[in-house]
Design a protein around this motif. Structure first.
Motif, PDB file in Angstrom:
ATOM      1  N   VAL A 154      28.946  -2.584  12.201  1.00 53.82           N
ATOM      2  CA  VAL A 154      29.313  -2.457  13.614  1.00 53.82           C
ATOM      3  C   VAL A 154      29.326  -3.846  14.238  1.00 53.82           C
ATOM      4  O   VAL A 154      28.571  -4.728  13.837  1.00 53.82           O
ATOM      5  CB  VAL A 154      28.342  -1.528  14.386  1.00 53.82           C
ATOM      6  CG1 VAL A 154      28.378  -0.116  13.838  1.00 53.82           C
ATOM      7  CG2 VAL A 154      26.927  -2.063  14.384  1.00 53.82           C
ATOM      8  N   SER A 155      30.211  -4.023  15.217  1.00 55.34           N
ATOM      9  CA  SER A 155      30.261  -5.284  15.952  1.00 55.34           C
ATOM     10  C   SER A 155      30.636  -5.002  17.395  1.00 55.34           C
ATOM     11  O   SER A 155      31.249  -3.981  17.713  1.00 55.34           O
ATOM     12  CB  SER A 155      31.239  -6.261  15.305  1.00 55.34           C
ATOM     13  OG  SER A 155      32.538  -5.711  15.265  1.00 55.34           O
ATOM     14  N   THR A 156      30.251  -5.909  18.276  1.00 56.25           N
ATOM     15  CA  THR A 156      30.489  -5.754  19.705  1.00 56.25           C
ATOM     16  C   THR A 156      30.690  -7.124  20.327  1.00 56.25           C
ATOM     17  O   THR A 156      30.278  -8.145  19.766  1.00 56.25           O
ATOM     18  CB  THR A 156      29.305  -5.032  20.378  1.00 56.25           C
ATOM     19  OG1 THR A 156      29.602  -4.833  21.756  1.00 56.25           O
ATOM     20  CG2 THR A 156      28.012  -5.801  20.234  1.00 56.25           C
ATOM     21  N   GLN A 157      31.303  -7.140  21.475  1.00 56.17           N
ATOM     22  CA  GLN A 157      31.417  -8.358  22.266  1.00 56.17           C
ATOM     23  C   GLN A 157      30.231  -8.503  23.221  1.00 56.17           C
ATOM     24  O   GLN A 157      30.053  -9.550  23.834  1.00 56.17           O
ATOM     25  CB  GLN A 157      32.721  -8.343  23.081  1.00 56.17           C
ATOM     26  CG  GLN A 157      33.974  -8.363  22.237  1.00 56.17           C
ATOM     27  CD  GLN A 157      34.151  -9.668  21.476  1.00 56.17           C
ATOM     28  OE1 GLN A 157      33.829 -10.747  21.983  1.00 56.17           O
ATOM     29  NE2 GLN A 157      34.628  -9.584  20.256  1.00 56.17           N
ATOM     30  N   GLN A 158      29.419  -7.446  23.337  1.00 56.47           N
ATOM     31  CA  GLN A 158      28.273  -7.459  24.243  1.00 56.47           C
ATOM     32  C   GLN A 158      27.209  -8.427  23.737  1.00 56.47           C
ATOM     33  O   GLN A 158      27.004  -8.566  22.534  1.00 56.47           O
ATOM     34  CB  GLN A 158      27.657  -6.064  24.368  1.00 56.47           C
ATOM     35  CG  GLN A 158      28.604  -5.004  24.874  1.00 56.47           C
ATOM     36  CD  GLN A 158      29.117  -5.296  26.255  1.00 56.47           C
ATOM     37  OE1 GLN A 158      28.367  -5.678  27.151  1.00 56.47           O
ATOM     38  NE2 GLN A 158      30.414  -5.128  26.442  1.00 56.47           N
ATOM     39  N   LEU A 159      26.539  -9.073  24.656  1.00 56.02           N
ATOM     40  CA  LEU A 159      25.442  -9.956  24.285  1.00 56.02           C
ATOM     41  C   LEU A 159      24.224  -9.127  23.927  1.00 56.02           C
ATOM     42  O   LEU A 159      23.953  -8.098  24.552  1.00 56.02           O
ATOM     43  CB  LEU A 159      25.101 -10.893  25.441  1.00 56.02           C
ATOM     44  CG  LEU A 159      26.213 -11.834  25.876  1.00 56.02           C
ATOM     45  CD1 LEU A 159      25.785 -12.612  27.109  1.00 56.02           C
ATOM     46  CD2 LEU A 159      26.584 -12.775  24.738  1.00 56.02           C
ATOM     47  N   VAL A 160      23.500  -9.558  22.939  1.00 54.18           N
ATOM     48  CA  VAL A 160      22.281  -8.856  22.524  1.00 54.18           C
ATOM     49  C   VAL A 160      21.112  -9.508  23.261  1.00 54.18           C
ATOM     50  O   VAL A 160      20.360 -10.298  22.704  1.00 54.18           O
ATOM     51  CB  VAL A 160      22.102  -8.923  20.989  1.00 54.18           C
ATOM     52  CG1 VAL A 160      20.839  -8.176  20.571  1.00 54.18           C
ATOM     53  CG2 VAL A 160      23.308  -8.364  20.284  1.00 54.18           C
ATOM     54  N   THR A 161      21.038  -9.191  24.557  1.00 49.87           N
ATOM     55  CA  THR A 161      19.960  -9.767  25.359  1.00 49.87           C
ATOM     56  C   THR A 161      19.001  -8.693  25.837  1.00 49.87           C
ATOM     57  O   THR A 161      17.807  -8.797  25.610  1.00 49.87           O
ATOM     58  CB  THR A 161      20.513 -10.552  26.569  1.00 49.87           C
ATOM     59  OG1 THR A 161      21.399  -9.714  27.305  1.00 49.87           O
ATOM     60  CG2 THR A 161      21.253 -11.794  26.119  1.00 49.87           C
ATOM     61  N   ASP A 162      19.524  -7.660  26.480  1.00 49.94           N
ATOM     62  CA  ASP A 162      18.669  -6.617  27.040  1.00 49.94           C
ATOM     63  C   ASP A 162      18.465  -5.490  26.039  1.00 49.94           C
ATOM     64  O   ASP A 162      19.417  -4.830  25.636  1.00 49.94           O
ATOM     65  CB  ASP A 162      19.288  -6.048  28.319  1.00 49.94           C
ATOM     66  CG  ASP A 162      19.267  -7.054  29.456  1.00 49.94           C
ATOM     67  OD1 ASP A 162      18.617  -8.100  29.319  1.00 49.94           O
ATOM     68  OD2 ASP A 162      19.902  -6.780  30.484  1.00 49.94           O
ATOM     69  N   VAL A 163      17.230  -5.292  25.652  1.00 52.14           N
ATOM     70  CA  VAL A 163      16.859  -4.218  24.736  1.00 52.14           C
ATOM     71  C   VAL A 163      16.132  -3.157  25.545  1.00 52.14           C
ATOM     72  O   VAL A 163      15.207  -3.462  26.304  1.00 52.14           O
ATOM     73  CB  VAL A 163      15.962  -4.742  23.591  1.00 52.14           C
ATOM     74  CG1 VAL A 163      15.473  -3.604  22.717  1.00 52.14           C
ATOM     75  CG2 VAL A 163      16.709  -5.778  22.767  1.00 52.14           C
ATOM     76  N   SER A 164      16.580  -1.914  25.402  1.00 52.08           N
ATOM     77  CA  SER A 164      15.952  -0.788  26.087  1.00 52.08           C
ATOM     78  C   SER A 164      15.163   0.045  25.083  1.00 52.08           C
ATOM     79  O   SER A 164      15.498   0.078  23.899  1.00 52.08           O
ATOM     80  CB  SER A 164      17.013   0.098  26.737  1.00 52.08           C
ATOM     81  OG  SER A 164      17.695  -0.618  27.734  1.00 52.08           O
ATOM     82  N   VAL A 165      14.148   0.719  25.579  1.00 56.00           N
ATOM     83  CA  VAL A 165      13.304   1.561  24.740  1.00 56.00           C
ATOM     84  C   VAL A 165      13.320   2.979  25.284  1.00 56.00           C
ATOM     85  O   VAL A 165      13.112   3.185  26.479  1.00 56.00           O
ATOM     86  CB  VAL A 165      11.847   1.044  24.721  1.00 56.00           C
ATOM     87  CG1 VAL A 165      10.956   1.976  23.926  1.00 56.00           C
ATOM     88  CG2 VAL A 165      11.778  -0.361  24.165  1.00 56.00           C
ATOM     89  N   CYS A 166      13.589   3.947  24.420  1.00 54.66           N
ATOM     90  CA  CYS A 166      13.522   5.352  24.813  1.00 54.66           C
ATOM     91  C   CYS A 166      12.307   5.997  24.146  1.00 54.66           C
ATOM     92  O   CYS A 166      12.143   5.920  22.927  1.00 54.66           O
ATOM     93  CB  CYS A 166      14.790   6.105  24.409  1.00 54.66           C
ATOM     94  SG  CYS A 166      14.742   7.836  24.959  1.00 54.66           S
ATOM     95  N   HIS A 167      11.475   6.618  24.974  1.00 49.25           N
ATOM     96  CA  HIS A 167      10.247   7.251  24.487  1.00 49.25           C
ATOM     97  C   HIS A 167      10.372   8.768  24.366  1.00 49.25           C
ATOM     98  O   HIS A 167       9.363   9.448  24.140  1.00 49.25           O
ATOM     99  CB  HIS A 167       9.084   6.952  25.444  1.00 49.25           C
ATOM    100  CG  HIS A 167       8.773   5.509  25.608  1.00 49.25           C
ATOM    101  ND1 HIS A 167       8.099   4.778  24.669  1.00 49.25           N
ATOM    102  CD2 HIS A 167       9.049   4.648  26.630  1.00 49.25           C
ATOM    103  CE1 HIS A 167       7.950   3.537  25.090  1.00 49.25           C
ATOM    104  NE2 HIS A 167       8.520   3.430  26.278  1.00 49.25           N
ATOM    105  N   CYS A 168      11.587   9.321  24.506  1.00 49.80           N
ATOM    106  CA  CYS A 168      11.711  10.784  24.459  1.00 49.80           C
ATOM    107  C   CYS A 168      11.289  11.313  23.081  1.00 49.80           C
ATOM    108  O   CYS A 168      11.292  10.591  22.087  1.00 49.80           O
ATOM    109  CB  CYS A 168      13.134  11.231  24.816  1.00 49.80           C
ATOM    110  SG  CYS A 168      14.345  11.129  23.478  1.00 49.80           S
TER     111      CYS A 168
END
Length: 135
Positions: free
Chosen positions: A13-27
């Motif tokens: 997989v590839s993206t143009q988005q920057l890998v800066t903001d990482v989110s965490v899901c606790h569900c």
């Protein structure tokens, strides 16, 4: 361009988005699927996929799919169907010096046996449902 591949290399997989903001899901579903909270990068609809034939998609709800490599089992992304939105496993895309834990969701579902030290916005299940209902 951030890029990553599964353990066996069949899916990239590839993206143009920057890998800066990482989110965490606790569900509960994310924790059951990953054996831990799901850390992801929001790629929106900007995701190029090679090896689609090797991707298994599990419809875990009416609106979302949990996608993984059927050859090696690597968790690839959570796909939010109504929005055509990809949340890619943060470990798959790697990290940069700018990467940071930016947000935690379903915090009311988080078990007591772990805590993150970073101070982030903390959204509950109700917060997320209200946010999506408004779109």
């Amino acid at each position: 361009m951030p890029q990553g591949q599964c353990l066996c290399g069949k899916v990239t997989v590839s993206t143009q988005q920057l890998v800066t903001d990482v989110s965490v899901c606790h569900c509960g579903m994310c924790r059951k699927w990953n054996g831990a909270p799901f850390m992801s990068v929001d790629c929106g609809s900007d995701l190029s996929i090679r090896g689609e034939d090797y991707i298994s998609r599990y419809a875990s709800s009416e609106w979302g799919e949990r996608c993984f490599c059927r050859e090696c089992g690597t968790h690839l992304f959570y796909y939010l169907k109504p929005a055509n939105h990809y949340y890619v496993s943060a470990a798959l895309l790697g990290e940069t010096k700018e990467s940071r834990l930016a947000m935690q969701i379903y915090t009311d579902c988080k078990p007591d046996y772990y805590h993150f030290a970073e101070k982030t916005p903390m959204l509950t299940e109700q917060d997320i449902l209200a946010m999506f209902a408004g779109k």
